[in-house]
Design a protein around this motif. Structure first.
Motif, mmCIF file in Angstrom:
data_model
loop_
_atom_site.group_PDB
_atom_site.id
_atom_site.type_symbol
_atom_site.label_atom_id
_atom_site.label_comp_id
_atom_site.label_asym_id
_atom_site.label_seq_id
_atom_site.Cartn_x
_atom_site.Cartn_y
_atom_site.Cartn_z
ATOM 1 N N HIS A 38 -9.822 66.224 15.409
ATOM 2 C CA HIS A 38 -9.091 65.289 16.258
ATOM 3 C C HIS A 38 -8.470 64.165 15.423
ATOM 4 C CE1 HIS A 38 -8.020 63.090 19.869
ATOM 5 N NE2 HIS A 38 -8.575 61.997 19.340
ATOM 6 N N GLU A 39 -9.190 63.652 14.431
ATOM 7 C CA GLU A 39 -8.671 62.554 13.622
ATOM 8 C C GLU A 39 -7.436 62.981 12.826
ATOM 9 O OE1 GLU A 39 -11.749 63.492 13.791
ATOM 10 O OE2 GLU A 39 -12.792 61.793 14.737
ATOM 11 N N CYS A 40 -7.494 64.142 12.184
ATOM 12 C CA CYS A 40 -6.340 64.618 11.404
ATOM 13 C C CYS A 40 -5.156 64.957 12.302
ATOM 14 C CB CYS A 40 -6.740 65.845 10.574
ATOM 15 S SG CYS A 40 -7.862 65.483 9.214
ATOM 16 N N ASN A 41 -5.441 65.521 13.478
ATOM 17 C CA ASN A 41 -4.365 65.879 14.391
ATOM 18 C C ASN A 41 -3.630 64.634 14.873
ATOM 19 O OD1 ASN A 41 -2.707 67.441 15.926
ATOM 20 N ND2 ASN A 41 -4.244 68.032 17.437
ATOM 21 N N GLN A 42 -4.370 63.561 15.174
ATOM 22 C CA GLN A 42 -3.737 62.323 15.616
ATOM 23 C C GLN A 42 -3.003 61.642 14.467
ATOM 24 O OE1 GLN A 42 -3.588 61.106 18.794
ATOM 25 N NE2 GLN A 42 -4.487 63.090 19.350
ATOM 26 N N LYS A 43 -3.579 61.680 13.280
ATOM 27 C CA LYS A 43 -2.959 61.017 12.134
ATOM 28 C C LYS A 43 -1.696 61.756 11.688
ATOM 29 C CE LYS A 43 -5.859 59.562 9.156
ATOM 30 N NZ LYS A 43 -6.836 59.517 8.010
ATOM 31 N N LYS A 44 -1.704 63.090 11.801
ATOM 32 C CA LYS A 44 -0.541 63.886 11.405
ATOM 33 C C LYS A 44 0.638 63.644 12.328
ATOM 34 C CE LYS A 44 0.799 68.726 10.680
ATOM 35 N NZ LYS A 44 1.655 68.929 11.849
ATOM 36 N N SER A 45 0.388 63.450 13.625
ATOM 37 C CA SER A 45 1.440 63.159 14.608
ATOM 38 C C SER A 45 2.514 64.250 14.553
ATOM 39 C CB SER A 45 2.022 61.770 14.362
ATOM 40 O OG SER A 45 2.948 61.432 15.359
ATOM 41 N N ASP A 80 23.237 73.654 17.880
ATOM 42 C CA ASP A 80 22.440 72.562 18.462
ATOM 43 C C ASP A 80 22.375 72.658 19.982
ATOM 44 O OD1 ASP A 80 25.096 72.037 18.884
ATOM 45 O OD2 ASP A 80 24.988 69.906 18.407
ATOM 46 N N ILE A 81 22.577 73.855 20.528
ATOM 47 C CA ILE A 81 22.589 74.017 21.977
ATOM 48 C C ILE A 81 21.231 73.662 22.571
ATOM 49 C CG2 ILE A 81 22.992 75.615 23.879
ATOM 50 C CD1 ILE A 81 25.495 75.022 22.321
ATOM 51 N N LYS A 82 20.165 74.203 21.990
ATOM 52 C CA LYS A 82 18.827 73.969 22.544
ATOM 53 C C LYS A 82 18.443 72.493 22.460
ATOM 54 C CE LYS A 82 14.091 75.690 22.518
ATOM 55 N NZ LYS A 82 13.527 74.353 22.738
ATOM 56 N N GLN A 83 18.786 71.830 21.360
ATOM 57 C CA GLN A 83 18.450 70.414 21.232
ATOM 58 C C GLN A 83 19.143 69.575 22.311
ATOM 59 O OE1 GLN A 83 19.241 72.428 18.836
ATOM 60 N NE2 GLN A 83 17.660 72.316 17.252
ATOM 61 N N LYS A 84 20.382 69.918 22.615
ATOM 62 C CA LYS A 84 21.094 69.171 23.653
ATOM 63 C C LYS A 84 20.509 69.441 25.037
ATOM 64 C CE LYS A 84 25.497 68.645 21.260
ATOM 65 N NZ LYS A 84 26.950 68.900 21.293
ATOM 66 N N SER A 132 8.765 69.592 17.858
ATOM 67 C CA SER A 132 9.841 68.605 17.870
ATOM 68 C C SER A 132 10.687 68.648 16.608
ATOM 69 C CB SER A 132 9.262 67.198 18.039
ATOM 70 O OG SER A 132 8.389 66.876 16.963
ATOM 71 N N ARG A 133 10.179 69.332 15.568
ATOM 72 C CA ARG A 133 10.904 69.451 14.303
ATOM 73 C C ARG A 133 11.445 70.857 14.096
ATOM 74 N NH1 ARG A 133 8.896 65.532 10.778
ATOM 75 N NH2 ARG A 133 10.487 66.281 9.321
ATOM 76 N N GLY A 134 11.461 71.664 15.140
ATOM 77 C CA GLY A 134 11.997 73.016 15.042
ATOM 78 C C GLY A 134 10.957 74.100 14.882
ATOM 79 N N GLY A 135 9.659 73.763 14.949
ATOM 80 C CA GLY A 135 8.614 74.768 14.840
ATOM 81 C C GLY A 135 8.501 75.630 16.083
ATOM 82 N N THR A 136 7.827 76.756 15.948
ATOM 83 C CA THR A 136 7.682 77.701 17.058
ATOM 84 C C THR A 136 6.210 77.832 17.424
ATOM 85 O OG1 THR A 136 7.444 79.621 15.592
ATOM 86 C CG2 THR A 136 9.684 78.967 16.204
ATOM 87 N N ASP A 137 5.948 78.625 18.476
ATOM 88 C CA ASP A 137 4.581 78.892 18.914
ATOM 89 C C ASP A 137 4.025 80.169 18.310
ATOM 90 O OD1 ASP A 137 4.274 76.630 20.498
ATOM 91 O OD2 ASP A 137 5.279 77.561 22.208
ATOM 92 N N ARG A 138 4.697 80.725 17.283
ATOM 93 C CA ARG A 138 4.162 81.910 16.620
ATOM 94 C C ARG A 138 2.796 81.589 16.039
ATOM 95 N NH1 ARG A 138 7.485 86.188 15.234
ATOM 96 N NH2 ARG A 138 6.048 86.625 13.524
ATOM 97 N N VAL A 139 1.928 82.579 16.017
ATOM 98 C CA VAL A 139 0.578 82.355 15.519
ATOM 99 C C VAL A 139 0.591 81.987 14.040
ATOM 100 C CG1 VAL A 139 0.145 84.757 14.886
ATOM 101 C CG2 VAL A 139 -1.767 83.303 15.585
ATOM 102 N N SER A 140 1.650 82.382 13.314
ATOM 103 C CA SER A 140 1.749 82.020 11.900
ATOM 104 C C SER A 140 2.047 80.537 11.713
ATOM 105 C CB SER A 140 2.839 82.856 11.220
ATOM 106 O OG SER A 140 4.089 82.656 11.855
#
Length: 440
Positions: A232-239, A90-94, A217-225
């Motif tokens: 815009h509506e789905c992106n805002q609703k998904k949060s 949990d080093i990165k989270q801290k 914020s949930r541990g995802g990365t910037d990998r293209v996968s």
């Protein structure tokens, strides 16, 4: 198995628990350390003892590392010590939480540390803090064992992962140099991949935004996968929900495979090699395929400490498991540097005291509490969590509070905090050979 030191605190061959009790009762030895349990002889030196060759074997991992110490005698080896190291993950989270608190204080115009812009240059061999911490925990454990056992050789699994092969087993030739985004920009690649439509509602001919399938914020990365397209509506609703929580599990299946552990193993290879060679002990390197072949040949179950027994070409044709228990060393650290406590929204709700020690105790010390009366009457032993009020809590080996609000005067210090939490569990193996581990 009990660690043994001579009167000059030099390591000797370990002994059995029965032998240690005899030495202590006859006054020939004293208790040097409780965790891991170590005794020190009063009348013996290294020169007066006969040492046998011991080999330390390491099966490194991103979360759990297996350790084993073997006494080799020709084609037969016996286990002297089995251990698992559970790393801090949990080093990165801290670090992110501390960074967020600093930024919020700057926005509120309260006392803050000025942002640093002139420390961007990284030294040669730099590792991310989370990688560096886990590698140092392994080196610390090896250093601890070399002070408790006469280690004469080290074997380590030198695993190297080809992440492109993991992602595409058929890749070969010039495709190695091209990668996923060859000839594309990220946005154009995503438009081609997802058919120029929203991945959640399927609408097309609308402005599309790049969305993380598993949010950062949930541990995802910037990998293209891990990227997709959303209106815009789905992106805002998904949060900050994942795609599965948003009702699209088929989308998350595409991005479920990550290579964090493979990247970690590739990154620390040279750092571990350089650090282990500084001990002045011969180091042997083995492959993961050889470890698996040895484990299958010897018939051991898939456990980290049994994998460690099978590392390297020096693995004997027969290994006798003489331990009923395996030690569990969990890296818990020495506290936190963050002085401001925050709630789940990041707002401050109190500050820590600058003094770590209270009434002679600090959080992480192993204590024995004899409570004469009250709800928690009895004898308790474990790690203590201190308070300035003098009312302490005691935690068991799993970190669960077993008693709360114990007066400090009922506590007796057993061992000061060293950043580790020690426990043990039964080995996942039936012992067929029972022999005396060593003698003094």
């Amino acid at each position: 198995m009990v660690f043994v030191l001579d009167k000059n605190k030099k390591p000797l061959m370990p002994c059995s628990e029965k032998r240690a009790r005899l030495l202590l009762s006859r006054g020939r030895a004293v208790v040097h350390k409780m965790h891991p349990f170590t005794i020190r002889l009063k009348d013996r030196t290294v020169q007066q003892s006969e040492l046998q060759p011991l080999r330390l074997k390491l099966d490194q991992g991103a979360k759990v590392t297996g350790l084993s110490v073997l006494r080799e005698d020709g084609d037969v080896a016996e286990t002297v010590f089995l251990c698992e190291i559970h790393h801090k993950t949990d080093i990165k989270q801290k670090l992110d939480a501390r960074r967020a608190v600093r930024r919020s204080r700057r926005n509120r115009k309260t006392r803050y540390r000025k942002p640093r812009f002139l420390n961007r240059r990284r030294p040669e061999g730099w590792l991310p803090p989370s990688f560096n911490a886990r590698a140092d925990q392994l080196i610390n454990a090896v250093r601890k064992l070399t002070k408790l056992l006469p280690i004469s050789a080290i074997s380590i699994e030198d695993a190297k992962f080809d992440t492109q092969k993991l992602q595409n087993p058929e890749i070969s030739g010039i495709e190695y140099q091209r990668g996923t985004l060859f000839g594309y920009e990220v946005r154009e690649y995503l438009l081609e991949k997802w058919g120029r439509r929203c991945a959640y509602c399927g609408r097309s001919d609308v402005p599309l935004e790049i969305d993380h399938i598993v949010p950062r914020s949930r541990g995802g990365t910037d990998r293209v996968s891990n990227l997709t397209l959303a209106c815009h509506e789905c992106n805002q609703k998904k949060s900050n929900k994942t795609a599965a929580e948003f009702g699209c599990p088929h989308i998350e299946e595409r991005a479920r495979q990550t290579y964090k552990q493979a990247a970690f193993m590739n990154s620390i290879r040279s750092y571990l090699s350089k650090s282990l060679s500084s001990f002045g002990i011969p180091v042997e390197y083995g492959t993961g395929a050889l470890t698996k072949a040895n484990r299958i040949r010897l018939g051991f179950p898939k456990e980290h400490y049994f994998d460690a027994c099978c590392v390297g070409e020096s693995t004997s044709s027969e290994i006798r498991i003489t331990q009923s228990y395996v030690q569990i060393w969990c890296a818990v650290g020495r506290g936190t540097r963050q002085m401001c406590n925050t709630d789940k929204f990041g707002f401050p709700r109190g500050h820590r005291q600058r003094c770590k020690k209270h009434f002679g105790f600090q959080t992480g010390d192993i204590v024995k509490a004899i409570v004469p009366r009250g709800k928690y009457a009895g004898i308790w032993m474990g790690m203590v969590a201190v308070r300035g009020s003098g009312f302490f809590d005691i935690k068991d080996k799993n970190g669960k509070r077993v008693c709360q609000g114990i007066r400090y005067k009922y506590c007796k210090l057993i061992q000061t905090a060293d950043g580790w939490q020690y426990s043990k569990t039964k080995t996942n193996y039936s012992i067929s050979h029972t022999t005396e581990v060593a003698c003094i």
